[in-house]
Every structure is written in structure tokens, then in C-alpha cells.
Design a protein around this motif. Sequence first.
Motif, mmCIF file in Angstrom:
data_model
loop_
_atom_site.group_PDB
_atom_site.id
_atom_site.type_symbol
_atom_site.label_atom_id
_atom_site.label_comp_id
_atom_site.label_asym_id
_atom_site.label_seq_id
_atom_site.Cartn_x
_atom_site.Cartn_y
_atom_site.Cartn_z
ATOM 1 N N THR A 86 0.872 -1.088 -0.015
ATOM 2 C CA THR A 86 0.020 0.011 -0.118
ATOM 3 C C THR A 86 1.015 1.203 -0.092
ATOM 4 O OG1 THR A 86 -0.121 -0.070 2.632
ATOM 5 C CG2 THR A 86 -1.908 -1.106 1.077
ATOM 6 N N THR A 87 0.230 2.258 -0.511
ATOM 7 C CA THR A 87 0.930 3.637 -0.603
ATOM 8 C C THR A 87 0.018 4.674 -0.310
ATOM 9 O OG1 THR A 87 2.187 2.878 -2.598
ATOM 10 C CG2 THR A 87 2.297 5.168 -2.026
ATOM 11 N N TYR A 88 0.544 5.828 0.702
ATOM 12 C CA TYR A 88 -0.295 6.762 1.014
ATOM 13 C C TYR A 88 0.170 8.213 0.447
ATOM 14 C CZ TYR A 88 -2.971 2.905 3.391
ATOM 15 O OH TYR A 88 -3.521 1.963 3.837
ATOM 16 N N ALA A 89 -0.658 9.126 0.417
ATOM 17 C CA ALA A 89 -0.125 10.309 0.503
ATOM 18 C C ALA A 89 0.235 10.797 1.869
ATOM 19 C CB ALA A 89 -1.160 11.421 0.027
ATOM 20 N N ASP A 90 1.216 11.806 1.905
ATOM 21 C CA ASP A 90 1.588 12.119 3.297
ATOM 22 C C ASP A 90 0.420 12.657 4.295
ATOM 23 O OD1 ASP A 90 4.921 13.094 2.172
ATOM 24 O OD2 ASP A 90 4.166 11.285 2.756
ATOM 25 N N SER A 91 -0.521 13.337 3.517
ATOM 26 C CA SER A 91 -1.296 14.144 4.042
ATOM 27 C C SER A 91 -2.459 13.237 4.831
ATOM 28 C CB SER A 91 -2.258 14.835 3.234
ATOM 29 O OG SER A 91 -2.823 14.187 2.027
ATOM 30 N N VAL A 92 -2.386 11.870 4.589
ATOM 31 C CA VAL A 92 -3.489 10.828 4.919
ATOM 32 C C VAL A 92 -2.763 9.928 5.594
ATOM 33 C CG1 VAL A 92 -4.968 11.599 3.072
ATOM 34 C CG2 VAL A 92 -3.780 9.461 2.946
ATOM 35 N N LYS A 93 -1.579 9.580 5.731
ATOM 36 C CA LYS A 93 -0.864 8.677 6.445
ATOM 37 C C LYS A 93 -1.463 8.476 7.829
ATOM 38 C CE LYS A 93 3.285 8.043 3.455
ATOM 39 N NZ LYS A 93 4.795 8.230 3.441
ATOM 40 N N GLY A 94 -1.566 7.347 8.491
ATOM 41 C CA GLY A 94 -2.131 7.178 9.726
ATOM 42 C C GLY A 94 -3.422 7.675 10.042
ATOM 43 N N ARG A 95 -3.862 8.170 9.151
ATOM 44 C CA ARG A 95 -5.661 8.401 9.168
ATOM 45 C C ARG A 95 -6.211 7.307 8.081
ATOM 46 N NH1 ARG A 95 -7.466 13.115 8.197
ATOM 47 N NH2 ARG A 95 -6.029 13.647 6.472
ATOM 48 N N PHE A 96 -5.898 7.132 6.875
ATOM 49 C CA PHE A 96 -6.653 6.658 6.033
ATOM 50 C C PHE A 96 -6.001 5.263 5.958
ATOM 51 C CE2 PHE A 96 -8.251 10.501 3.502
ATOM 52 C CZ PHE A 96 -8.687 11.022 4.455
ATOM 53 N N THR A 97 -6.773 4.157 5.658
ATOM 54 C CA THR A 97 -6.395 2.869 4.990
ATOM 55 C C THR A 97 -7.182 2.336 3.878
ATOM 56 O OG1 THR A 97 -6.114 2.384 7.698
ATOM 57 C CG2 THR A 97 -6.137 0.607 6.082
ATOM 58 N N ILE A 98 -6.279 1.864 3.173
ATOM 59 C CA ILE A 98 -6.840 1.089 2.120
ATOM 60 C C ILE A 98 -6.700 -0.383 1.949
ATOM 61 C CG2 ILE A 98 -4.562 1.394 0.703
ATOM 62 C CD1 ILE A 98 -6.081 2.007 -2.018
ATOM 63 N N SER A 99 -7.650 -1.042 1.498
ATOM 64 C CA SER A 99 -7.890 -2.317 1.670
ATOM 65 C C SER A 99 -8.489 -2.967 0.294
ATOM 66 C CB SER A 99 -8.287 -2.699 2.823
ATOM 67 O OG SER A 99 -9.761 -2.536 3.079
ATOM 68 N N ARG A 100 -8.599 -4.218 0.123
ATOM 69 C CA ARG A 100 -9.297 -4.688 -1.079
ATOM 70 C C ARG A 100 -9.886 -6.005 -0.744
ATOM 71 N NH1 ARG A 100 -5.782 -4.470 -5.836
ATOM 72 N NH2 ARG A 100 -7.202 -5.653 -7.078
ATOM 73 N N ASP A 101 -10.793 -6.455 -1.236
ATOM 74 C CA ASP A 101 -11.445 -7.917 -1.369
ATOM 75 C C ASP A 101 -11.520 -8.554 -2.636
ATOM 76 O OD1 ASP A 101 -12.761 -10.472 -1.133
ATOM 77 O OD2 ASP A 101 -14.010 -9.672 0.719
ATOM 78 N N ASN A 102 -10.403 -9.393 -2.965
ATOM 79 C CA ASN A 102 -10.643 -9.754 -4.688
ATOM 80 C C ASN A 102 -11.851 -10.640 -4.714
ATOM 81 O OD1 ASN A 102 -8.446 -8.135 -5.044
ATOM 82 N ND2 ASN A 102 -7.040 -9.585 -5.193
ATOM 83 N N ALA A 103 -12.260 -11.181 -3.899
ATOM 84 C CA ALA A 103 -13.370 -12.158 -4.029
ATOM 85 C C ALA A 103 -14.681 -11.206 -4.304
ATOM 86 C CB ALA A 103 -13.926 -13.012 -2.788
ATOM 87 N N LYS A 104 -14.758 -10.121 -3.643
ATOM 88 C CA LYS A 104 -16.071 -9.485 -3.839
ATOM 89 C C LYS A 104 -15.538 -8.332 -4.969
ATOM 90 C CE LYS A 104 -17.456 -10.038 0.878
ATOM 91 N NZ LYS A 104 -17.929 -9.284 2.174
ATOM 92 N N LYS A 105 -14.341 -8.230 -5.356
ATOM 93 C CA LYS A 105 -14.061 -7.320 -6.347
ATOM 94 C C LYS A 105 -14.334 -5.964 -5.884
ATOM 95 C CE LYS A 105 -15.027 -10.243 -10.417
ATOM 96 N NZ LYS A 105 -15.834 -10.000 -11.804
ATOM 97 N N ALA A 106 -13.767 -5.439 -4.659
ATOM 98 C CA ALA A 106 -14.129 -4.381 -4.145
ATOM 99 C C ALA A 106 -12.720 -3.877 -3.441
ATOM 100 C CB ALA A 106 -14.926 -4.518 -3.140
ATOM 101 N N VAL A 107 -12.616 -2.389 -3.423
ATOM 102 C CA VAL A 107 -11.578 -1.807 -2.787
ATOM 103 C C VAL A 107 -12.224 -0.669 -1.653
ATOM 104 C CG1 VAL A 107 -11.252 -0.213 -4.701
ATOM 105 C CG2 VAL A 107 -9.455 -0.527 -3.164
ATOM 106 N N TYR A 108 -11.544 -0.654 -0.538
ATOM 107 C CA TYR A 108 -12.205 0.250 0.485
ATOM 108 C C TYR A 108 -11.213 1.229 0.783
ATOM 109 C CZ TYR A 108 -15.047 -3.951 0.690
ATOM 110 O OH TYR A 108 -15.697 -5.145 0.401
ATOM 111 N N LEU A 109 -11.722 2.320 1.521
ATOM 112 C CA LEU A 109 -10.810 3.254 1.835
ATOM 113 C C LEU A 109 -11.727 3.574 3.078
ATOM 114 C CD1 LEU A 109 -8.200 5.119 1.422
ATOM 115 C CD2 LEU A 109 -10.008 7.040 0.563
#
Length: 124
Positions: A58-81
Amino acid sequence: QVQLVESGGGLVQAGGSLRLSCTTSGRTFSTSTMGWFRQAPGRERVFVAAISASGGTTTYADSVKGRFTISRDNAKKAVYLQLNSLKPEDTAVYYCALRRFGLGSTSQHDYNYWGQGTQVTVSS
């Protein structure tokens, strides 16, 4: 044709949380890098976060590091923030994007498909 659909935006007070979702009908989701970008009124669209096809990087912009989290579920074909500790300056339209080939990138020009966006408004 790949279609991306975001959801989960809304109005929240500063310090609050939201969870954005992005789903796709494409068959290439599990082998594609996914990214989130945002565009505030009167400003250019900017990178927020990216996640590799496997979810291992995962990669984050400095402005959101520590506050936002990206994840994904390939079985559901979904990405989350997951957006935590929101600030008024996080107010923007949030877009998910799919990069068919290549690793996570902070450049919007490297992404091939885009969703229509979901509005996030943070009140002070």
C-alpha cells in the motif's frame, strides 16, 4: 469495459470516520492495482492511496498517512478506503481508479479506468 462504482460518501463532523467502497464488474480486478484520488473544489485531482493486486503493498499520500487505510477484497471485487480522524481539508470528491498494468502509482495518468466519484464533506 470496466465499470467502477463508489459509495459511502457523506457529511461528517471533524474527527469522524467514513468508509468508502468501490466495486467493479470487470474481470481484471484481482490482477489490477487500485487507487483512490480526491478532488477538492477548484483544485486538481490528487493521489490519496493505492494498493497492489494482492493487497500486500500500500502507498499513501503524506497528508493521509496514519488516518486513512486502503484495503481490498478480490473475491468481492471491491476496494475500500477507511477514513478516520477526518479534517475539513479532507472535503472532496473521492474517486477510485484501476490500473491495469503496473505497480501502485501516484499519477492519475497511469490509471486506466475511473469511477464517477463520491462526495465527502467534513464540517468543522
